[in-house]
Design a protein around this motif. Structure first.
Motif, PDB file in Angstrom:
ATOM      1  N   LEU A  79       0.812  -1.218   0.000  1.00 28.10           N
ATOM      2  CA  LEU A  79       0.000   0.000   0.000  1.00 28.10           C
ATOM      3  C   LEU A  79       0.846   1.270   0.000  1.00 28.10           C
ATOM      4  CD1 LEU A  79      -2.890   1.125   0.156  1.00 28.10           C
ATOM      5  CD2 LEU A  79      -2.712   0.998   2.650  1.00 28.10           C
ATOM      6  N   THR A  80       2.063   1.185   0.515  1.00 24.93           N
ATOM      7  CA  THR A  80       2.916   2.371   0.583  1.00 24.93           C
ATOM      8  C   THR A  80       3.204   2.962  -0.798  1.00 24.93           C
ATOM      9  OG1 THR A  80       4.961   3.244   1.595  1.00 24.93           O
ATOM     10  CG2 THR A  80       5.134   1.171   0.421  1.00 24.93           C
ATOM     11  N   TRP A  81       3.036   2.132  -1.864  1.00 28.70           N
ATOM     12  CA  TRP A  81       3.372   2.588  -3.217  1.00 28.70           C
ATOM     13  C   TRP A  81       2.202   3.237  -3.938  1.00 28.70           C
ATOM     14  CZ3 TRP A  81       8.336   2.786  -3.446  1.00 28.70           C
ATOM     15  CH2 TRP A  81       9.114   1.827  -2.776  1.00 28.70           C
ATOM     16  N   ALA A  82       1.088   3.469  -3.234  1.00 27.44           N
ATOM     17  CA  ALA A  82      -0.092   4.067  -3.876  1.00 27.44           C
ATOM     18  C   ALA A  82       0.212   5.394  -4.583  1.00 27.44           C
ATOM     19  CB  ALA A  82      -1.210   4.258  -2.851  1.00 27.44           C
ATOM     20  N   PRO A  83       1.025   6.304  -4.030  1.00 24.04           N
ATOM     21  CA  PRO A  83       1.294   7.554  -4.756  1.00 24.04           C
ATOM     22  C   PRO A  83       2.173   7.360  -5.991  1.00 24.04           C
ATOM     23  CG  PRO A  83       1.785   7.765  -2.402  1.00 24.04           C
ATOM     24  CD  PRO A  83       1.646   6.316  -2.695  1.00 24.04           C
ATOM     25  N   LEU A  84       2.977   6.283  -6.004  1.00 24.09           N
ATOM     26  CA  LEU A  84       3.967   6.120  -7.071  1.00 24.09           C
ATOM     27  C   LEU A  84       3.416   5.384  -8.284  1.00 24.09           C
ATOM     28  CD1 LEU A  84       6.928   6.443  -7.995  1.00 24.09           C
ATOM     29  CD2 LEU A  84       7.419   4.252  -6.872  1.00 24.09           C
ATOM     30  N   LEU A  85       2.546   4.407  -8.079  1.00 25.53           N
ATOM     31  CA  LEU A  85       2.109   3.582  -9.206  1.00 25.53           C
ATOM     32  C   LEU A  85       1.524   4.391 -10.371  1.00 25.53           C
ATOM     33  CD1 LEU A  85       0.644   0.220  -7.855  1.00 25.53           C
ATOM     34  CD2 LEU A  85       2.713   0.607  -9.172  1.00 25.53           C
ATOM     35  N   PRO A  86       0.669   5.389 -10.128  1.00 22.86           N
ATOM     36  CA  PRO A  86       0.180   6.165 -11.277  1.00 22.86           C
ATOM     37  C   PRO A  86       1.304   6.871 -12.034  1.00 22.86           C
ATOM     38  CG  PRO A  86      -1.223   6.533  -9.380  1.00 22.86           C
ATOM     39  CD  PRO A  86      -0.017   5.790  -8.881  1.00 22.86           C
ATOM     40  N   GLU A  87       2.371   7.249 -11.317  1.00 22.27           N
ATOM     41  CA  GLU A  87       3.513   7.900 -11.961  1.00 22.27           C
ATOM     42  C   GLU A  87       4.334   6.926 -12.784  1.00 22.27           C
ATOM     43  OE1 GLU A  87       4.321  11.117 -11.908  1.00 22.27           O
ATOM     44  OE2 GLU A  87       2.793  11.801 -10.476  1.00 22.27           O
ATOM     45  N   LEU A  88       4.169   5.627 -12.494  1.00 23.52           N
ATOM     46  CA  LEU A  88       4.930   4.613 -13.214  1.00 23.52           C
ATOM     47  C   LEU A  88       4.131   3.999 -14.347  1.00 23.52           C
ATOM     48  CD1 LEU A  88       6.856   2.641 -10.414  1.00 23.52           C
ATOM     49  CD2 LEU A  88       7.783   4.246 -12.093  1.00 23.52           C
ATOM     50  N   ALA A  89       3.060   4.676 -14.778  1.00 18.90           N
ATOM     51  CA  ALA A  89       2.280   4.194 -15.915  1.00 18.90           C
ATOM     52  C   ALA A  89       3.236   4.050 -17.095  1.00 18.90           C
ATOM     53  CB  ALA A  89       1.166   5.174 -16.239  1.00 18.90           C
ATOM     54  N   ARG A  90       3.500   2.841 -17.475  1.00 20.21           N
ATOM     55  CA  ARG A  90       4.557   2.553 -18.431  1.00 20.21           C
ATOM     56  C   ARG A  90       4.271   1.204 -19.066  1.00 20.21           C
ATOM     57  NH1 ARG A  90       8.423  -0.511 -15.844  1.00 20.21           N
ATOM     58  NH2 ARG A  90      10.266   0.575 -16.570  1.00 20.21           N
ATOM     59  N   PRO A  91       4.956   0.864 -20.173  1.00 17.48           N
ATOM     60  CA  PRO A  91       4.655  -0.402 -20.848  1.00 17.48           C
ATOM     61  C   PRO A  91       5.146  -1.641 -20.115  1.00 17.48           C
ATOM     62  CG  PRO A  91       6.458   0.734 -21.946  1.00 17.48           C
ATOM     63  CD  PRO A  91       5.899   1.693 -20.941  1.00 17.48           C
ATOM     64  N   GLY A  92       6.047  -1.489 -19.132  1.00 13.81           N
ATOM     65  CA  GLY A  92       6.592  -2.658 -18.453  1.00 13.81           C
ATOM     66  C   GLY A  92       5.790  -3.071 -17.233  1.00 13.81           C
ATOM     67  N   ARG A  93       6.093  -4.262 -16.711  1.00 11.65           N
ATOM     68  CA  ARG A  93       5.440  -4.770 -15.505  1.00 11.65           C
ATOM     69  C   ARG A  93       6.011  -4.091 -14.277  1.00 11.65           C
ATOM     70  NH1 ARG A  93       6.233 -11.089 -15.486  1.00 11.65           N
ATOM     71  NH2 ARG A  93       4.806 -11.053 -13.708  1.00 11.65           N
ATOM     72  N   VAL A  94       5.132  -3.764 -13.341  1.00 14.58           N
ATOM     73  CA  VAL A  94       5.522  -3.205 -12.052  1.00 14.58           C
ATOM     74  C   VAL A  94       4.889  -4.079 -10.975  1.00 14.58           C
ATOM     75  CG1 VAL A  94       5.544  -1.177 -10.556  1.00 14.58           C
ATOM     76  CG2 VAL A  94       5.549  -0.886 -13.046  1.00 14.58           C
ATOM     77  N   VAL A  95       5.698  -4.569 -10.039  1.00 16.18           N
ATOM     78  CA  VAL A  95       5.251  -5.517  -9.025  1.00 16.18           C
ATOM     79  C   VAL A  95       5.513  -4.928  -7.639  1.00 16.18           C
ATOM     80  CG1 VAL A  95       5.628  -7.808  -8.025  1.00 16.18           C
ATOM     81  CG2 VAL A  95       5.683  -7.494 -10.518  1.00 16.18           C
ATOM     82  N   ALA A  96       4.466  -4.894  -6.803  1.00 15.97           N
ATOM     83  CA  ALA A  96       4.586  -4.446  -5.409  1.00 15.97           C
ATOM     84  C   ALA A  96       4.194  -5.615  -4.519  1.00 15.97           C
ATOM     85  CB  ALA A  96       3.687  -3.242  -5.144  1.00 15.97           C
ATOM     86  N   TYR A  97       5.167  -6.170  -3.790  1.00 19.90           N
ATOM     87  CA  TYR A  97       4.884  -7.370  -2.998  1.00 19.90           C
ATOM     88  C   TYR A  97       4.874  -7.062  -1.508  1.00 19.90           C
ATOM     89  CZ  TYR A  97       9.717  -8.265  -1.348  1.00 19.90           C
ATOM     90  OH  TYR A  97      10.936  -8.200  -0.718  1.00 19.90           O
ATOM     91  N   ASP A  98       4.267  -7.983  -0.756  1.00 23.13           N
ATOM     92  CA  ASP A  98       4.224  -7.888   0.697  1.00 23.13           C
ATOM     93  C   ASP A  98       5.165  -8.931   1.288  1.00 23.13           C
ATOM     94  OD1 ASP A  98       2.280  -5.869   0.881  1.00 23.13           O
ATOM     95  OD2 ASP A  98       0.636  -7.314   0.734  1.00 23.13           O
ATOM     96  N   ARG A  99       6.110  -8.505   2.119  1.00 17.79           N
ATOM     97  CA  ARG A  99       6.958  -9.467   2.813  1.00 17.79           C
ATOM     98  C   ARG A  99       6.120 -10.292   3.799  1.00 17.79           C
ATOM     99  NH1 ARG A  99      10.207  -4.987   2.557  1.00 17.79           N
ATOM    100  NH2 ARG A  99       9.789  -4.371   4.712  1.00 17.79           N
ATOM    101  N   ALA A 100       6.695 -11.374   4.272  1.00 13.38           N
ATOM    102  CA  ALA A 100       5.977 -12.314   5.130  1.00 13.38           C
ATOM    103  C   ALA A 100       5.305 -11.594   6.301  1.00 13.38           C
ATOM    104  CB  ALA A 100       6.942 -13.371   5.665  1.00 13.38           C
ATOM    105  N   GLY A 101       3.998 -11.834   6.450  1.00 15.13           N
ATOM    106  CA  GLY A 101       3.243 -11.287   7.570  1.00 15.13           C
ATOM    107  C   GLY A 101       2.717  -9.888   7.372  1.00 15.13           C
ATOM    108  N   LEU A 102       3.137  -9.216   6.307  1.00 11.63           N
ATOM    109  CA  LEU A 102       2.700  -7.854   6.057  1.00 11.63           C
ATOM    110  C   LEU A 102       1.630  -7.835   4.971  1.00 11.63           C
ATOM    111  CD1 LEU A 102       6.182  -6.089   6.070  1.00 11.63           C
ATOM    112  CD2 LEU A 102       4.488  -6.079   7.910  1.00 11.63           C
ATOM    113  N   GLY A 103       0.673  -6.933   5.099  1.00 13.41           N
ATOM    114  CA  GLY A 103      -0.366  -6.818   4.089  1.00 13.41           C
ATOM    115  C   GLY A 103      -1.091  -8.130   3.888  1.00 13.41           C
ATOM    116  N   ALA A 104      -1.068  -8.643   2.652  1.00 15.35           N
ATOM    117  CA  ALA A 104      -1.810  -9.850   2.314  1.00 15.35           C
ATOM    118  C   ALA A 104      -0.975 -11.121   2.389  1.00 15.35           C
ATOM    119  CB  ALA A 104      -2.396  -9.712   0.908  1.00 15.35           C
TER     120      ALA A 104
END
Length: 331
Positions: A79-104
């Motif tokens: 969730l911390t990347w919510a402000p950045l993802l729209p700025e990274l609108a680009r043709p490549g894949r962007v992956v935001a993961y949760d480390r063990a026990g965090l988020g989902a």
């Protein structure tokens, strides 16, 4: 290879509402939205959200853009990347993961959280994505994990963008002590978008969580993350790990090879007393020593969570590093 696997029989589903709520928040302003991914890590699920072309779409030699993997700071979720993802609108894949026990992601069942365990999870994720060497974007603690991987598994890393990265030579005792006390007392908004600002200053109180309202996807996602019982335990475990790993990180940096990939280090300019900020910035600048592909930039007006305060600067750095990677791949 697909980026989502079916859960094993008997495995718990993603924490109720967390993955869906975070996906809704991250999808705002992102063309094509986001989609979930899941990886089995010895019976526990490591989960992420990604945007851009789906799995299996690989750039040809010398063309396309590398996959970008976002590595959050201590105790924070995708969730911390919510402000950045729209700025990274680009043709490549962007992956935001949760480390063990965090988020989902499901908690690690090991008795003690370890540095090797966190690096192994990130390694497994990159191999599972099967998209070639990636550009890693690491904030704070995530920046240290990104550097470790670049030294220990260089075949998986094409470039680094380090966002006010933590450093083993900057762990002021006063900050560590107050941080640990506040975490144990439950006074910090752990795992949330604004945690970096609180960590950086520690003299400012964290704002009270906003009550979720209709149409406020970010507030709903923050509430969902906070409500899940594993979240606070995972944050405390990461806090203990970051405090005890100082010596190990120092030894690994000294023994490891210099970084051999394009590296951009972004340093905050606010949030700490002037003397402490100067010390922090100096050790961050040293990360690029010994490499001819390193760039160190100060980000005016940005606190520790540079990606929240100045997301356009972080996005520009990602594009610039990705461009250098593409140039290097050309025959």
């Amino acid at each position: 290879m697909t980026s989502r696997r079916s859960a094993r029989p008997g495995r718990a589903p993603a924490p109720t509402g967390v993955l869906e709520a975070v996906a809704e928040a991250l999808a705002e302003g992102v063309p094509g939205g986001v989609r979930p991914g899941e990886l089995d890590r010895d019976g526990r699920a490591l989960r992420w959200l990604e945007a851009g072309p789906g799995p299996g779409v690989k750039p040809g030699p010398g063309e396309g853009v590398p996959v970008v993997v976002l590595i959050a700071g201590m105790g924070t979720s995708a969730l911390t990347w919510a402000p950045l993802l729209p700025e990274l609108a680009r043709p490549g894949r962007v992956v935001a993961y949760d480390r063990a026990g965090l988020g989902a992601s499901e908690p690690d069942q090991a008795p003690v959280l370890t540095l090797d365990g966190q690096v192994a999870d990130l390694t497994a994720l990159l191999r599972h994505l099967d998209a070639g060497p990636a550009v890693l974007v690491g904030h704070s603690w995530g920046g240290q994990l990104a550097q470790l991987l670049a030294r220990e598994r260089p075949e998986l890393v094409a470039g680094l963008v380090l966002v006010d990265p933590a450093h083993e030579d900057f762990r002021p005792r006063a900050i560590s002590a107050v941080e640990s006390l506040l975490l144990r007392a439950g006074l910090l908004r752990v795992g949330l978008l604004r945690v970096g600002l609180v960590r950086a200053g520690l003299l400012r109180a964290a704002p009270a969580p906003a009550a979720p309202v209709a149409g406020d996807a970010l507030a709903r996602a923050e509430a969902a993350v906070l409500a899940h019982p594993h979240q606070r335990r995972a944050v405390l475990a990461e806090n203990r790990l970051t405090n005890r790993a100082t010596g190990q990180l120092r030894r690994r940096r000294a023994a490891g090879p210099p970084l051999r990939v394009p590296v951009t280090v972004l340093s905050a300019t606010t949030g700490l007393p002037r003397g402490l900020r100067a010390r922090f910035t100096a050790v961050q600048a040293g990360i690029t020593a010994g490499t001819d592909q390193g760039v160190h930039l100060l980000v005016p007006g940005a606190g520790h969570a540079v990606h929240a305060d100045r997301p356009e600067v972080v996005a520009a750095a990602v594009r610039e590093v990705s461009g250098r990677v593409r140039t290097a791949r050309r025959p």
